[in-house]
Design an enzyme around this catalytic site. Structure first.
Site, PDB file in Angstrom:
ATOM      1  N   CYS A 143     105.438 -37.578 -36.936  1.00  0.00           N
ATOM      2  CA  CYS A 143     105.565 -36.732 -38.126  1.00  0.00           C
ATOM      3  C   CYS A 143     106.206 -35.401 -37.730  1.00  0.00           C
ATOM      4  CB  CYS A 143     104.218 -36.526 -38.807  1.00  0.00           C
ATOM      5  SG  CYS A 143     102.883 -35.957 -37.737  1.00  0.00           S
TER       6      CYS A 143
ATOM      7  N   SER B 233     102.176 -36.309 -33.592  1.00  0.00           N
ATOM      8  CA  SER B 233     102.771 -35.126 -34.194  1.00  0.00           C
ATOM      9  C   SER B 233     103.977 -34.682 -33.385  1.00  0.00           C
ATOM     10  CB  SER B 233     101.757 -33.982 -34.226  1.00  0.00           C
ATOM     11  OG  SER B 233     101.552 -33.460 -32.921  1.00  0.00           O
ATOM     12  N   ASP B 234     104.944 -34.048 -34.043  1.00  0.00           N
ATOM     13  CA  ASP B 234     105.934 -33.301 -33.285  1.00  0.00           C
ATOM     14  C   ASP B 234     105.182 -32.190 -32.556  1.00  0.00           C
ATOM     15  OD1 ASP B 234     108.295 -32.431 -32.213  1.00  0.00           O
ATOM     16  OD2 ASP B 234     109.365 -32.278 -34.108  1.00  0.00           O
ATOM     17  N   CYS B 235     105.776 -31.691 -31.500  1.00  0.00           N
ATOM     18  CA  CYS B 235     104.978 -30.911 -30.550  1.00  0.00           C
ATOM     19  C   CYS B 235     104.457 -29.605 -31.146  1.00  0.00           C
ATOM     20  CB  CYS B 235     105.766 -30.699 -29.288  1.00  0.00           C
ATOM     21  SG  CYS B 235     106.019 -32.283 -28.460  1.00  0.00           S
TER      22      CYS B 235
ATOM     23  N   SER C 185     102.803 -29.476 -33.978  1.00  0.00           N
ATOM     24  CA  SER C 185     102.914 -29.454 -35.439  1.00  0.00           C
ATOM     25  C   SER C 185     101.605 -29.060 -36.126  1.00  0.00           C
ATOM     26  CB  SER C 185     103.350 -30.827 -35.963  1.00  0.00           C
ATOM     27  OG  SER C 185     104.696 -31.072 -35.695  1.00  0.00           O
TER      28      SER C 185
END
Length: 770
Positions: A253, A286-288, A290
């Protein structure tokens, strides 16, 4: 052609690397560990589901929380080592993530062309083959203790706006192309061994993520306002194909919000859509940072515990970043999230690790356990990187024709430009350490004597100080090659472009060199995004224009092979090239795909934009001529409705468009046979792009790609190509409510200059409905 330095590097690499690598110890379930080797979760013969449940049942809450982050903690008492989930393999094994590093027997890895270039090949078998090579090298590095097995690649976002700095990472602007690339590259990465994974791929960034930093708005604060129609019709298509057709092991995401909700906290996106509707068999990450972003920067929740709870309950299984590791235990104690929810997240991540064989004991005796340094940067792998670059290069203009250049006629070549002798520029972003490089200057040098002048100090080209030497070189040479364009200082992650023109004084250099050139002038462009080179198209002194994207480690050889005719170009543009004035008064933040005449909004991508272009999507020339003839195709297709749907108010819009869910789609396909004749003098590969123009309607695309095929045809011969178009998937459109429908009536199929009408008619209980 491969340069001598590259061959030497390969031999050196292959000859000595085995002696400097260290064998990997078991991640878990070490056969020598008497405490764990007989526990159920270590029994490879048991069903993975049972093994995972057994392991989760043995963990404390604190231990569980330690496994929710990318740098997952060790559980020493159960024999589990720590694990770094974050590795990258966008177009080759990369050291961007902390899970992979180079050295100790692995000084480099094969660096393929940037994705936008590989996409221009429109070659699905090539995409999967690259994935297989990358996963071979990834497994080899894992076995040597230098890499992970979970790779957060590919990027399958739509290249919606030409200024996006990360557009280079994507397969372009068309949902079908992007989704097809995703499925094939993922299959190459993950292998075809049933439930067992070679490596675990990840399709990112879900969803409507295509802005990094534009005009004061960054990805951490952006709220993408997207209609249901555009979500279903455009943004989600590649992710759905990645999950359903590619069987990807992970979805990531994104940072942004979609319609006011952070994607990593939205149960509608994660749990309902990705997990339940599409059937993801894997984990959501998650994107880092997020989760931290939507708490700290977007202020979506009042407390960090609420942010952690929202993410887990929404369906997030793993946090790239420390946030869940810090705040989840307190969220449980406050009753915001249950331990059962955490168990659900761990079930998904641990299942992937078990599918990777990480709980099966000694890595060396497992499938892929024999891969090592000898399997990285092999001649075959580097040869595929060169071939991928050749197939991705697009011939944009060729007056005369000037190209291909004759080595007998053009013996001295002036090579000019800030990208003429570059190395790392050719591999774009999210790249690692290449096996070696062949620059454009080196590539040309294998065909002719070269005179090299940089012309500009770098791509920003702020000064004309070096123009004189470039002009002088062009005046002496038999032909002039200008290698211009962009690099990561102009377009990159967190760096969107301000405009579409060549940077600085590059245009001035091109025009002055062309004017002075004794022979023909050829412009070669390196870039991820489109460039408005209208000036060059209209300059009679510029004979040909080539786009090479970022062509990878052997890009210089591929460019030379195309220019001198060893390779007949067959690439097609995977994105529209717009004029500079397209972006005037067009905010990147406006997400609508469709044009609006009343608002003066032009629309986006070839599907919805009708204005002037520099080069259209799908453009690309060849050194030969192909003629297309439709050998067979139906003129009418019956679309069978479920009998109980007859007369249903939700079935049609004014009787003209049937809901896909109300039809019997399983065998509903349209078969076409196309004869492709090569009437030129050179063998070549043709890219068949099949478009459909649906019946008129204010919510349908102007046209949309419904199929594409590659075919190699020798000069003077003909090949028949069979194409099957799934009617429900590819002849359908999406209405304003986000409902996918099949328009009834005449669809016009376009293949090159050939058009073929196909009428779709509803059929209920064997009777055509009138």
């Amino acid at each position: 052609m491969v340069s001598a330095p590259l061959i030497f590097f390969s031999l050196l690499f292959l000859g000595f690397s085995w002696h400097t690598s260290k064998a990997l110890e078991p991640f878990a379930c070490d056969p020598k560990d008497e405490v764990t080797r007989n526990l159920p979760f270590c029994q490879a013969k048991l069903p993975i589901e049972d093994r995972v449940k057994d392991l989760i049942g043995r963990l404390t809450l604190s231990e569980k929380v330690g496994l929710l982050v990318n740098n997952a903690a060790a559980v020493s008492r159960l024999g589990l080592d720590g694990y770094e989930w974050w590795s990258e393999a966008l177009h080759g094994v990369s050291n961007v993530g902390p899970g992979t590093k180079f050295g100790a027997g692995f000084p480099g890895a094969t660096s393929f062309p940037q994705v936008i270039t590989t996409a221009a090949s429109f070659n699905t078998t090539l995409w999967e083959a690259i994935g297989r090579v990358v996963s071979d090298e990834a497994r080899a590095m894992y076995n040597g203790g230098m890499g992970g097995l979970t790779y957060w690649s590919p990027n399958v976002n739509i290249f919606r706006d030409p200024r996006w700095g990360r557009g280079q990472e994507t397969p372009g602007e068309d949902p079908l192309v992007v989704g097809t690339y995703a499925a094939n590259y993922v299959r190459g990465l993950q292998g075809n061994d049933g439930e067992r994974l070679k490596v675990a791929a990840c399709c990112k960034h879900f969803t409507a993520y295509d802005l990094d930093n534009w005009n004061g708005v960054d990805r951490f604060h952006f709220n993408a306002k997207v209609s249901k129609q555009d979500i279903e019709d455009t943004f989600d298509v590649p992710f759905r194909m990645c999950v359903k057709e590619g069987k990807v092991a992970s979805v990531m995401c994104s940072y942004n919000q979609v319609n006011g909700i952070p994607t990593c906290a939205d149960p509608n996106l994660l749990r309902r859509t990705v997990r339940n509707e599409w059937g993801l068999n894997g984990y959501i990450v998650s994107d880092c940072d997020s989760v931290g972003v939507y708490y700290d920067k977007q202020h979506y929740t009042s407390t960090p515990e609420e942010a952690a709870a929202d993410a887990i309950k929404a369906g997030l299984d793993l946090d790239c970043g420390p946030f869940l590791g810090i705040h989840t235990e307190d969220a449980v104690k406050r009753g915001l999230v249950s331990e059962a929810d955490i168990n659900g997240a761990l079930f998904n991540t641990l299942t992937v690790q078990m599918r990777l064989g990480m709980f099966d004991g000694e890595p060396s005796v497992q499938p892929y356990g024999n891969l090592g340094p000898k399997d990285v940067c092999t001649p075959a792998h580097q040869g595929l990187a060169l071939e991928a670059a050749r197939q991705g290069i697009v011939l944009l203009n060729n007056h005369g024709p000037t190209l291909p250049l004759s080595t007998r006629r053009y013996r001295t070549i002036a090579i000019i430009g800030p990208n003429a002798n570059v190395t790392v520029t050719m591999i774009g972003n999210y790249a690692g350490v290449a096996c070696g490089y062949i620059t454009p200057l080196q590539g040309m040098g294998s065909y002719a004597r070269t005179i090299y002048q940089q012309g500009c100090a770098d791509v920003s080209c702020v000064s004309d100080q070096r123009f004189g030497g470039a002009i002088n070189a062009a005046s002496q040479a038999d032909a002039t090659i200008l290698v211009m364009g962009l690099d990561q200082s102009m377009e990159a992650e967190f760096r969107d472009r301000a405009g579409l023109l060549l940077p600085g004084r590059q245009q001035e250099l091109v025009s002055k060199v062309a004017m002075a050139s004794k022979g023909p002038t050829i412009l070669v462009l390196m870039s991820g995004g489109p460039i408005d080179v209208s000036f060059a198209m209209n300059d009679p002194k510029i004979s040909a224009i080539l786009w090479a994207g970022y062509p990878g480690q052997s890009g210089g050889a591929a460019i030379a092979d195309v220019l001198f005719g060893t390779t007949n170009p067959g690439g097609k543009l995977p994105m529209t090239w717009y004029p500079q004035d397209y972006i005037t008064n067009l905010p990147m933040t406006e997400m609508a795909m469709r044009s609006s005449r009343s608002k003066g909004y032009p629309g986006r991508t070839y599907r919805f934009y009708k204005g002037k272009v520099v080069y259209p999507f799908g453009h690309g020339l060849s050194y030969t001529i192909f003629v297309h003839t439709i050998a067979s195709a139906p003129t009418m297709i019956s679309v069978t409705l479920d009998g109980h749907r007859r007369g249903s108010g939700n079935t049609t819009i004014s009787g003209k468009a049937i809901r896909v869910t109300h039809t019997r789609c399983n065998r509903l396909s349209l078969g076409i046979e196309v004869d492709v004749k090569n009437v030129g003098s050179k063998d070549g590969t043709d890219t068949l792009l099949v478009y459909s123009k649906p019946p008129a309607g204010h919510w349908v695309p102007h046209k949309q790609l419904v199929a594409f095929e590659k075919v190699h045809v020798a000069a003077g011969t003909q090949q028949r190509v069979k194409i099957n178009i799934h009617v429900c998937k590819y002849l359908s459109v999406v209405d304003r409510s986000g409902i996918r429908r099949i328009p009834m009536g005449e669809h016009s199929l376009h293949i090159g200059n050939v058009m073929h009408p196909v009428s779709l008619q509803p059929l209920v209980l064997g009777v055509i409905k009138t």
